[in-house]
Design an enzyme around this catalytic site. Structure first.
Site, mmCIF file in Angstrom:
data_model
loop_
_atom_site.group_PDB
_atom_site.id
_atom_site.type_symbol
_atom_site.label_atom_id
_atom_site.label_comp_id
_atom_site.label_asym_id
_atom_site.label_seq_id
_atom_site.Cartn_x
_atom_site.Cartn_y
_atom_site.Cartn_z
ATOM 1 N N GLY A 130 0.453 -5.052 0.953
ATOM 2 C CA GLY A 130 -0.776 -5.084 0.460
ATOM 3 C C GLY A 130 -0.404 -5.967 -1.636
ATOM 4 N N GLU B 111 4.635 -4.939 6.985
ATOM 5 C CA GLU B 111 3.986 -4.095 8.196
ATOM 6 C C GLU B 111 4.585 -4.016 9.157
ATOM 7 O OE1 GLU B 111 3.016 -6.598 6.032
ATOM 8 O OE2 GLU B 111 1.340 -5.824 4.798
ATOM 9 N N ALA C 113 0.590 -1.636 0.290
ATOM 10 C CA ALA C 113 -0.139 0.104 0.290
ATOM 11 C C ALA C 113 0.888 1.538 -0.303
ATOM 12 C CB ALA C 113 -0.526 -0.278 0.993
ATOM 13 N N GLU D 287 -1.255 -9.495 -0.749
ATOM 14 C CA GLU D 287 -2.064 -9.770 -0.136
ATOM 15 C C GLU D 287 -3.188 -9.588 -1.079
ATOM 16 O OE1 GLU D 287 -1.896 -6.316 2.428
ATOM 17 O OE2 GLU D 287 -2.632 -7.687 4.791
#
Ligand code: HXC
Length: 255
Positions: A111, A134, A66, A114
């Protein structure tokens, strides 16, 4: 049509390219919204699209996570909205009628990892690198890394990735079941295309039933999951594909 992604449909295959090359295709809010819109379009076009292929632009990354600059400015409420947005997008991809292949070349982090694990099949080049970094940024994985990831590779290895933030190579990812097929970088596009075409050559209705069976069954109790399988099997007997394909086989054997 979109600022951060390209959708190109050719011969029944939808090529989705995440297109923030300079930022290593980092997922900002806009890209996540656009990916959801793109998934809606793919649902609308389900009669024309058999298989979806998602890749990152450039040759350095699938998605490097992200967008950290954007997350730096978020308050807790905005963080909830962002995590929900990524969940919605990933779940939309996971539940598309068509199989979705992640074509991974380079960094597949946070992300991005994911997103990849929300796809049906992951095919990666030997230069790909995977991780959930993260915790090093003071956050938890928020788009499936604590939930989809342990379901895919088991809780021990998911915890290892989530606790250490370590970046693992493609060979390890294959051993752990994080990816399904590993190829040299030069062969990635051909391999992805070959797998997509192989799926496309099967009976569409049956392929879609299989996808929903596995998706709906994987978190259900075994008895309920087996009933989902029975119902899908029976649904195939309502479809002309079955009579046509079985009839062709039987008639061929008689000749
Ligand atoms: C924003 C990013 C980015 C990211 C890379 N870039 N990753 N921008 N968000 N996640 C940008 C860099 O700032 C840089 O921009 C350009 O892309 C190239 O990256 P470099 O760092 O210069 O490349 P390199 O030195 O080769 O390092 C590559 C890298 C590193 C190892 C992938 O960029 C990196 O560690 N990125 C962050 C990875 C990460 O922590 N991801 C998880 C995010 S958290 P400029 O403008 O300087 O050229 C997350 C949470 C998801 O994903 C859940 C949310 C609900």
């Amino acid at each position: 049509m979109w600022e951060n992604l390209i959708l190109d449909v050719q011969d029944g295959l939808a090529f989705v390219t995440l297109n923030r090359t300079k930022q290593l295709n980092a997922l900002n809010e806009k890209l996540a919204v656009e990916l959801g819109e793109c998934a809606d379009k793919i649902i609308q076009e389900q009669d024309k699209i058999d298989v979806v292929i998602i890749a990152g632009s450039g040759d350095r990354a699938f998605v490097a996570g992200a967008d950290i600059g954007e997350m730096l400015r978020m308050d807790p409420q905005q963080a909830i909205a962002f995590a929900r947005l990524l969940h919605q997008t990933n779940t939309k991809l996971d539940s598309l009628p068509q199989p979705v292949i992640a074509s991974i070349n380079g960094f597949c982090l946070g992300g991005g990892n994911e997103l990849a694990i929300a796809c049906d099949i992951r095919i990666a080049s030997d230069k790909s690198k995977f991780g959930q970094p993260e915790v090093g940024l003071g956050i938890t994985p928020g788009a499936g890394g604590t939930q989809r990831l342990p379901r895919l590779i088991g809780p021990g290895r998911a915890k290892y990735m989530d606790y250490t933030g370590e970046i693992i190579d493609a060979k390890t990812a294959l051993e752990w079941g994080l990816i399904d097929i590993l190829v040299p970088e030069a062969e990635l596009k051909d391999k992805v295309l070959a797998v997509a075409k192989k799926i496309q050559s099967q009976r569409r209705f049956a392929v879609r039933q299989v996808k929903q069976c596995i998706r709906l069954g994987k978190d259900a109790a075994l008895e309920a999951a087996l009933e989902i399988e029975v119902q899908a099997f029976s649904m195939c007997f309502t479809h002309p594909d079955r009579t046509e394909a079985m009839g062709a086989f039987v008639n061929k054997s008689k000749k």
